[in-house]
Scaffold this motif. Structure first.
Motif, PDB file in Angstrom:
ATOM      1  N   ASP A 100       0.960  -1.295  -0.058  1.00 42.00           N
ATOM      2  CA  ASP A 100      -0.030   0.141   0.126  1.00 42.00           C
ATOM      3  C   ASP A 100       0.887   1.189   0.170  1.00 42.00           C
ATOM      4  N   VAL A 101       0.753   2.178  -0.798  1.00 38.21           N
ATOM      5  CA  VAL A 101       0.942   3.613  -0.813  1.00 38.21           C
ATOM      6  C   VAL A 101       0.173   4.726  -0.349  1.00 38.21           C
ATOM      7  N   PRO A 102       0.262   4.910   1.000  1.00 38.23           N
ATOM      8  CA  PRO A 102      -0.679   5.982   1.505  1.00 38.23           C
ATOM      9  C   PRO A 102      -0.531   7.346   1.124  1.00 38.23           C
ATOM     10  N   ARG A 103      -1.562   7.941   0.927  1.00 37.73           N
ATOM     11  CA  ARG A 103      -1.483   9.594   0.396  1.00 37.73           C
ATOM     12  C   ARG A 103      -0.461  10.241   1.111  1.00 37.73           C
ATOM     13  N   GLY A 104       0.340  11.181   0.679  1.00 40.29           N
ATOM     14  CA  GLY A 104       1.350  11.960   1.224  1.00 40.29           C
ATOM     15  C   GLY A 104       2.574  11.097   1.670  1.00 40.29           C
ATOM     16  N   ARG A 105       2.676   9.895   1.488  1.00 36.62           N
ATOM     17  CA  ARG A 105       3.868   9.290   1.764  1.00 36.62           C
ATOM     18  C   ARG A 105       4.906   8.878   0.889  1.00 36.62           C
ATOM     19  N   VAL A 106       6.008   8.766   1.279  1.00 36.95           N
ATOM     20  CA  VAL A 106       7.299   8.282   0.389  1.00 36.95           C
ATOM     21  C   VAL A 106       7.775   6.942   0.433  1.00 36.95           C
ATOM     22  N   LEU A 107       7.363   5.893  -0.433  1.00 35.68           N
ATOM     23  CA  LEU A 107       8.000   4.732  -0.500  1.00 35.68           C
ATOM     24  C   LEU A 107       8.938   4.590  -1.278  1.00 35.68           C
ATOM     25  N   VAL A 108      10.131   4.042  -0.762  1.00 41.42           N
ATOM     26  CA  VAL A 108      11.487   3.987  -1.641  1.00 41.42           C
ATOM     27  C   VAL A 108      11.485   2.382  -1.756  1.00 41.42           C
ATOM     28  N   VAL A 109      11.907   1.871  -3.022  1.00 46.43           N
ATOM     29  CA  VAL A 109      12.087   0.434  -3.277  1.00 46.43           C
ATOM     30  C   VAL A 109      13.584   0.313  -3.437  1.00 46.43           C
ATOM     31  N   ILE A 110      14.105  -0.713  -2.884  1.00 51.38           N
ATOM     32  CA  ILE A 110      15.495  -0.683  -3.351  1.00 51.38           C
ATOM     33  C   ILE A 110      15.823  -2.387  -3.355  1.00 51.38           C
ATOM     34  N   GLY A 111      16.910  -2.639  -3.833  1.00 55.08           N
ATOM     35  CA  GLY A 111      17.451  -4.208  -3.962  1.00 55.08           C
ATOM     36  C   GLY A 111      18.392  -4.279  -5.095  1.00 55.08           C
ATOM     37  N   PRO A 112      18.841  -5.497  -5.319  1.00 54.11           N
ATOM     38  CA  PRO A 112      19.954  -5.583  -6.402  1.00 54.11           C
ATOM     39  C   PRO A 112      19.425  -5.655  -7.846  1.00 54.11           C
ATOM     40  N   SER A 113      20.223  -5.358  -8.590  1.00 63.18           N
ATOM     41  CA  SER A 113      19.744  -5.151 -10.071  1.00 63.18           C
ATOM     42  C   SER A 113      19.128  -6.589 -10.418  1.00 63.18           C
ATOM     43  N   GLY A 114      17.994  -6.414 -11.341  1.00 62.11           N
ATOM     44  CA  GLY A 114      17.221  -7.552 -11.612  1.00 62.11           C
ATOM     45  C   GLY A 114      16.150  -8.265 -10.720  1.00 62.11           C
ATOM     46  N   THR A 146       2.965  12.397  -2.708  1.00 62.51           N
ATOM     47  CA  THR A 146       2.876  10.734  -2.723  1.00 62.51           C
ATOM     48  C   THR A 146       3.939  10.132  -3.718  1.00 62.51           C
ATOM     49  N   MET A 147       4.820   9.356  -3.415  1.00 64.08           N
ATOM     50  CA  MET A 147       5.963   8.943  -4.298  1.00 64.08           C
ATOM     51  C   MET A 147       6.092   7.570  -3.999  1.00 64.08           C
ATOM     52  N   LEU A 148       6.461   6.789  -5.416  1.00 62.93           N
ATOM     53  CA  LEU A 148       7.101   5.596  -4.844  1.00 62.93           C
ATOM     54  C   LEU A 148       8.246   5.601  -5.791  1.00 62.93           C
ATOM     55  N   ILE A 149       9.412   5.314  -5.248  1.00 63.11           N
ATOM     56  CA  ILE A 149      10.756   5.632  -5.782  1.00 63.11           C
ATOM     57  C   ILE A 149      11.677   4.435  -6.010  1.00 63.11           C
ATOM     58  N   VAL A 150      12.127   4.169  -6.973  1.00 64.15           N
ATOM     59  CA  VAL A 150      13.305   2.834  -7.315  1.00 64.15           C
ATOM     60  C   VAL A 150      14.722   3.896  -7.224  1.00 64.15           C
ATOM     61  N   THR A 151      15.306   3.087  -6.466  1.00 58.49           N
ATOM     62  CA  THR A 151      16.812   4.013  -6.263  1.00 58.49           C
ATOM     63  C   THR A 151      17.781   3.096  -6.151  1.00 58.49           C
ATOM     64  N   HIS A 152      19.298   3.506  -6.295  1.00 55.00           N
ATOM     65  CA  HIS A 152      20.239   2.707  -5.728  1.00 55.00           C
ATOM     66  C   HIS A 152      21.083   3.780  -5.008  1.00 55.00           C
ATOM     67  N   GLU A 153      20.414   4.923  -4.718  1.00 56.48           N
ATOM     68  CA  GLU A 153      20.898   5.800  -3.835  1.00 56.48           C
ATOM     69  C   GLU A 153      20.692   5.802  -2.522  1.00 56.48           C
ATOM     70  N   MET A 154      21.552   5.011  -1.499  1.00 53.07           N
ATOM     71  CA  MET A 154      21.056   4.727  -0.207  1.00 53.07           C
ATOM     72  C   MET A 154      21.001   5.693   0.605  1.00 53.07           C
ATOM     73  N   ALA A 155      21.905   6.760   0.473  1.00 51.54           N
ATOM     74  CA  ALA A 155      21.775   7.750   1.541  1.00 51.54           C
ATOM     75  C   ALA A 155      20.475   8.695   1.107  1.00 51.54           C
ATOM     76  N   PHE A 156      20.198   8.827  -0.064  1.00 51.66           N
ATOM     77  CA  PHE A 156      18.885   9.619  -0.649  1.00 51.66           C
ATOM     78  C   PHE A 156      17.705   8.825   0.094  1.00 51.66           C
ATOM     79  N   ALA A 157      17.778   7.308  -0.235  1.00 48.12           N
ATOM     80  CA  ALA A 157      16.692   6.639   0.423  1.00 48.12           C
ATOM     81  C   ALA A 157      16.423   6.741   1.700  1.00 48.12           C
ATOM     82  N   ARG A 158      17.554   6.873   2.658  1.00 48.42           N
ATOM     83  CA  ARG A 158      17.313   6.992   3.929  1.00 48.42           C
ATOM     84  C   ARG A 158      16.834   8.385   4.472  1.00 48.42           C
TER      85      ARG A 158
END
Length: 260
Positions: free
Chosen positions: A29-43, A194-206
């Motif tokens: 679920d992605v609640p309104r006004g929240r930021v979910l960041v998806v991380i993980g290895p390539s592929g 409201t955002m769903l972000i895929v990134t490899h930038e760990m400091a930004f994700a945090r």
């Protein structure tokens, strides 16, 4: 602010390429006004997940809801849905023969039929926010990679979406251009987008996330607030993944600074 009904709800999502199943029953679920960041290895299926949400990839089974209404049926009018789900890719996809302003105005004028003066005023305000108002009459070839990506973000925002999807938007940028794009996204988070972000930038994700979604091999392995995930991950797989990164100490409370 009520978050009883999430903007986006995904249930038991499966996606295959021929015999290869790349998403194995994803639910979130992605609640309104929240930021979910998806991380993980390539592929691991991160980008495929975003492409399924925006209708760029067909799904085998499961359901995707936007504001409580399913958008995963064969009858979905994606030209309307994509006005509510903005997406920014690794590549900028700006029309080279159009100016910055021309690129931004195209969607609101053609797809939404909005008033040109209203949209132009909104576009100028957004360009000013990201430090690019003085480049509104420039062509993409006259911009740096970071500037092009900021224009792509403004173009998506000018459609007034309810949720923004970001797919590795800094992956093709030189290191010195990465920060200017991340600053814009931090600013959006501060303003409640409201955002769903895929990134490899760990400091930004945090720094930006309300919740971290860690994926591996097409499944969600862990889901937790960033301080919990980065300081005390539950799974061995997440711990091995995090061991390869060093954080630069960016904090969510820092005021984003946008450079022109």
């Amino acid at each position: 602010m009520s978050t009883a009904q999430p903007v986006l709800r995904i249930r038991d999502l499966h996606k295959k390429y021929d015999r290869l199943e790349v998403l194995h029953g994803i639910s979130l679920d992605v609640p309104r006004g929240r930021v979910l960041v998806v991380i993980g290895p390539s592929g691991c299926g991160k980008s495929t997940l975003l492409r399924c949400i925006n209708g760029l990839e067909a799904i085998e089974s499961g359901d995707i809801e936007l504001n409580g209404e399913s958008i995963s049926s064969g009858k979905t009018r994606w030209n309307l849905v994509r006005q509510k789900i903005g997406m920014v890719f690794q590549s900028y996809d700006l029309f080279p023969h159009m100016t910055v302003m021309g690129n931004i105005l195209l969607g609101p004028l053609k797809a939404q039929g909005r008033d040109r003066r209203e949209v132009t005023r909104e576009a100028e305000q957004l360009l000013d926010r990201v430090g690019l108002l003085d480049r509104k009459d420039s062509y993409p070839r006259q911009l740096s990679g970071g500037q092009k990506q900021r224009v792509a973000i403004v173009r998506a925002l000018c459609m007034n979406p309810e949720i923004m999807l970001f797919d590795e938007v800094t992956a093709s940028l030189d290191p010195e251009m990465v920060r200017e794009v991340l600053d814009v996204m931090l600013g959006l988070a501060e303003r409640g987008m409201t955002m769903l972000i895929v990134t490899h930038e760990m400091a930004f994700a945090r720094a930006v996330a309300d919740k971290i979604i860690f994926m591996d091999q097409g499944v969600i392995v862990e889901s937790a607030p960033p301080n919990v995930f980065f300081e005390n991950p539950v799974s061995d797989r997440a711990r091995r993944f995090l061991n390869i990164f060093q954080f630069d100490g960016v904090k969510k409370e820092e005021q984003p600074h946008v450079e022109s």
